[in-house]
Write a protein that holds these residues in place. Sequence first.
Motif, PDB file in Angstrom:
ATOM      1  N   SER A 136     -10.804   2.065   0.838  1.00 61.61           N
ATOM      2  CA  SER A 136      -9.444   2.585   0.985  1.00 61.61           C
ATOM      3  C   SER A 136      -8.753   2.526  -0.373  1.00 61.61           C
ATOM      4  O   SER A 136      -9.257   1.902  -1.312  1.00 61.61           O
ATOM      5  N   GLY A 137      -7.588   3.156  -0.460  1.00 58.21           N
ATOM      6  CA  GLY A 137      -6.844   3.174  -1.724  1.00 58.21           C
ATOM      7  C   GLY A 137      -6.581   1.783  -2.267  1.00 58.21           C
ATOM      8  O   GLY A 137      -6.804   1.505  -3.439  1.00 58.21           O
ATOM      9  N   LEU A 165      -0.164   4.089  -3.479  1.00 58.16           N
ATOM     10  CA  LEU A 165      -0.231   3.295  -2.255  1.00 58.16           C
ATOM     11  C   LEU A 165       1.048   3.435  -1.435  1.00 58.16           C
ATOM     12  O   LEU A 165       2.111   3.723  -1.968  1.00 58.16           O
ATOM     13  N   ASP A 166       0.947   3.203  -0.137  1.00 56.75           N
ATOM     14  CA  ASP A 166       2.152   3.279   0.690  1.00 56.75           C
ATOM     15  C   ASP A 166       3.014   2.034   0.472  1.00 56.75           C
ATOM     16  O   ASP A 166       2.570   1.033  -0.075  1.00 56.75           O
ATOM     17  N   LEU A 167       4.257   2.140   0.911  1.00 57.58           N
ATOM     18  CA  LEU A 167       5.271   1.151   0.549  1.00 57.58           C
ATOM     19  C   LEU A 167       4.866  -0.278   0.894  1.00 57.58           C
ATOM     20  O   LEU A 167       4.982  -1.185   0.085  1.00 57.58           O
ATOM     21  N   GLN A 168       4.351  -0.460   2.125  1.00 55.84           N
ATOM     22  CA  GLN A 168       4.005  -1.801   2.576  1.00 55.84           C
ATOM     23  C   GLN A 168       2.927  -2.428   1.700  1.00 55.84           C
ATOM     24  O   GLN A 168       3.026  -3.569   1.269  1.00 55.84           O
ATOM     25  N   ARG A 170       2.194  -1.543  -1.278  1.00 62.35           N
ATOM     26  CA  ARG A 170       2.762  -1.709  -2.619  1.00 62.35           C
ATOM     27  C   ARG A 170       3.363  -3.081  -2.769  1.00 62.35           C
ATOM     28  O   ARG A 170       3.103  -3.782  -3.740  1.00 62.35           O
ATOM     29  N   ARG A 171       4.211  -3.439  -1.791  1.00 60.57           N
ATOM     30  CA  ARG A 171       4.909  -4.731  -1.864  1.00 60.57           C
ATOM     31  C   ARG A 171       3.898  -5.874  -1.865  1.00 60.57           C
ATOM     32  O   ARG A 171       4.030  -6.842  -2.596  1.00 60.57           O
ATOM     33  N   GLN A 172       2.862  -5.711  -1.037  1.00 58.96           N
ATOM     34  CA  GLN A 172       1.831  -6.740  -0.934  1.00 58.96           C
ATOM     35  C   GLN A 172       1.066  -6.863  -2.255  1.00 58.96           C
ATOM     36  O   GLN A 172       0.816  -7.954  -2.751  1.00 58.96           O
ATOM     37  N   MET A 173       0.704  -5.695  -2.824  1.00 60.97           N
ATOM     38  CA  MET A 173      -0.056  -5.694  -4.076  1.00 60.97           C
ATOM     39  C   MET A 173       0.781  -6.225  -5.237  1.00 60.97           C
ATOM     40  O   MET A 173       0.253  -6.836  -6.159  1.00 60.97           O
ATOM     41  N   GLN A 174       2.084  -5.973  -5.189  1.00 57.52           N
ATOM     42  CA  GLN A 174       2.972  -6.507  -6.231  1.00 57.52           C
ATOM     43  C   GLN A 174       2.852  -8.017  -6.303  1.00 57.52           C
ATOM     44  O   GLN A 174       2.690  -8.593  -7.375  1.00 57.52           O
TER      45      GLN A 174
END
Lengths: 359, 287
Positions: A136-137, A165-168, A170-174
Amino acid sequence: MEALLQLEGIEKRFGDTEVLEGINLTVGKGEFITLLGSSGCGKTTTLRIIAGLEVPDGGRVYLSGKDVTNLAPDKRDVNMVFQNYALFPHMNVAENIAYSLRLKKVSKADIKTTVKDALDLVQLPGYESRMPNELSGGQRQRVAIARAVVNKPKILLLDEPLGALDLQLRRQMQKELKRLQTALGITFIYITHDQEEALDMSDRIALMRNGHFEQIASAEEIYNRPKTTYAAQFVGGANIIKGTVKYLKSENAVIEVSGGEIEAKTRGAQIKEGDRVTAAIRGENLEINPASETYSGLAATVTDKSFSGGMLRITARLADNTEITCHRQGIDCQYAAGDNVKLALKDAGAVLVDLEGGI
Amino acid sequence: MKVKNRAAKSSLLMAMPMYVFTILFTFGPLIYMFALSFMRRQATWGVINEFYAGNYLRILEPVFSGVFAESFKLALITTFFVTLFGYPFGYFMAKLPPKHKNRAMLLMIVPFWTNSLMRLYGWIIIFRSNGILDSVLIALHLSEKPLRLLYTYPAVVVGMVYVLLPFMIYSVYSSAEKLDWSLVEAARDLGASKTYAFLTISLRLTMPGLLSGIILTFIPSMGLYFIADILGGNKVALVGSIIQEQLLRARDWPFAAALSVALMAATSLTLYLYRRITRSEDLEGLV
């Protein structure tokens, strides 16, 4: 802080377009610095110059004090996470990650353990034999990061790594990137056009615009004391009011604006009575009150309100048509479009911008 | 489910003409040719309708098997040079900026608008003794006497390479155009030299184009005989020219058919072995 990377007067042109107008930047060891700016501001070009994928038309690049301006990308201790991840489609995850290790003639057994550790680090254990197109991305993103850090570079360059990536996610990856950076102790130079991402992750933000830096400072500094109108508006969307200095009061200036007067920090700039100045005010530093004698503040008329992210945004217009947006918590609001209100400044919430010689 | 069935049925119906055409004009003649190759020729014209394996035994005679070997050798040499020139050409063409890319493509395609026979006659003018090539070489003092290249083996190779080169270029080009350049940059960033990045990334990812280019060159060059006829005189005999001779002049249709079947078998066998060796699953639907 020890200077790891120095950019000195970097210039770059593509044809007739000047992409970088002689930028200077010093990055310290272990720092997380974000190049923030809208698309086309030159941030990717800056990153590519640091990586060696682009040679500047002017200026020098120093890495650990050594001039690397004309050094090929494979000779630099810098790795990049590409925007589209650039995973090699014909190699599996392990082979992708091991690419740089094989070049260094690391033994097979060592490669195996290093790849395993890298996959553990990015929380993808057991993914060795997957092919990139089976991921997945978010997983590709992790593999790309693992591939770039496995070599223990001095600097990791990340070109909008979360853009797709989608917003959710994104926040997790941040959060995860921040964790990784702390764990690895590597300097991160991170590109984004998302100001929230920049404010959330970085030690310092370098705000870019049309090939130059508007301001290089900590998130707090840029947010509370933006240097320019652009910085104030791009980061956190501050209100901009123009007015005339009425008198000076210790470190502040009292400014006459449409519908009243406000007090703004001068930041030590040389200004005098009668100067035309610009002030930036954050929406959360404004209080909105009914238009009556009991309240002081700028007279305005409500034009619009919107609710998002737990925050109510009320937009009002001053007599000279300047639009001002106030933020407040919760959805309750007694005002409707057309109501006359007074906007009061909380604390010393205004700051002068676009000043010559100010800090 | 019902809808899906109906869709499948209608698409089968739409494809019907193609099946009919293929059966009529491809498999039909092939079967006819195969059958013909097991018949005996009549003294003057036509065939005798009886089983006869002698045509195939005749191919094993040194005269004919030698020609097969010669054709195979020429096809290999041609494919080698076509790859040598065609791969870099197609690869770098794909890396040109779009404006120049279209121009290069046009330059490559324009010669196709002229019949290849006509273009080969052009080579005669260049190669013949005291022709353009000789005059230029002598004028530049690179050669003292005419090279007399026409009707030699090198002239045939040049002609073959010239005719088949565009197939390789286009094949490599279409593969290289899809190559994501950031992959090469990533390889360089990870410490690969230009050569290593080319070998592990660019070459590997354009391999399908290269392989189909090789096939598109090798198969026709086994059968092309008019180039050898025009530029090689009678000195270079290929399977193709013998088939033509048997068919049109000797009027031995069964033997010509047997030679054709043998040529097809040889080509198919080569392709099969090639596929086994390269273990290539991605020939872009060519084989």
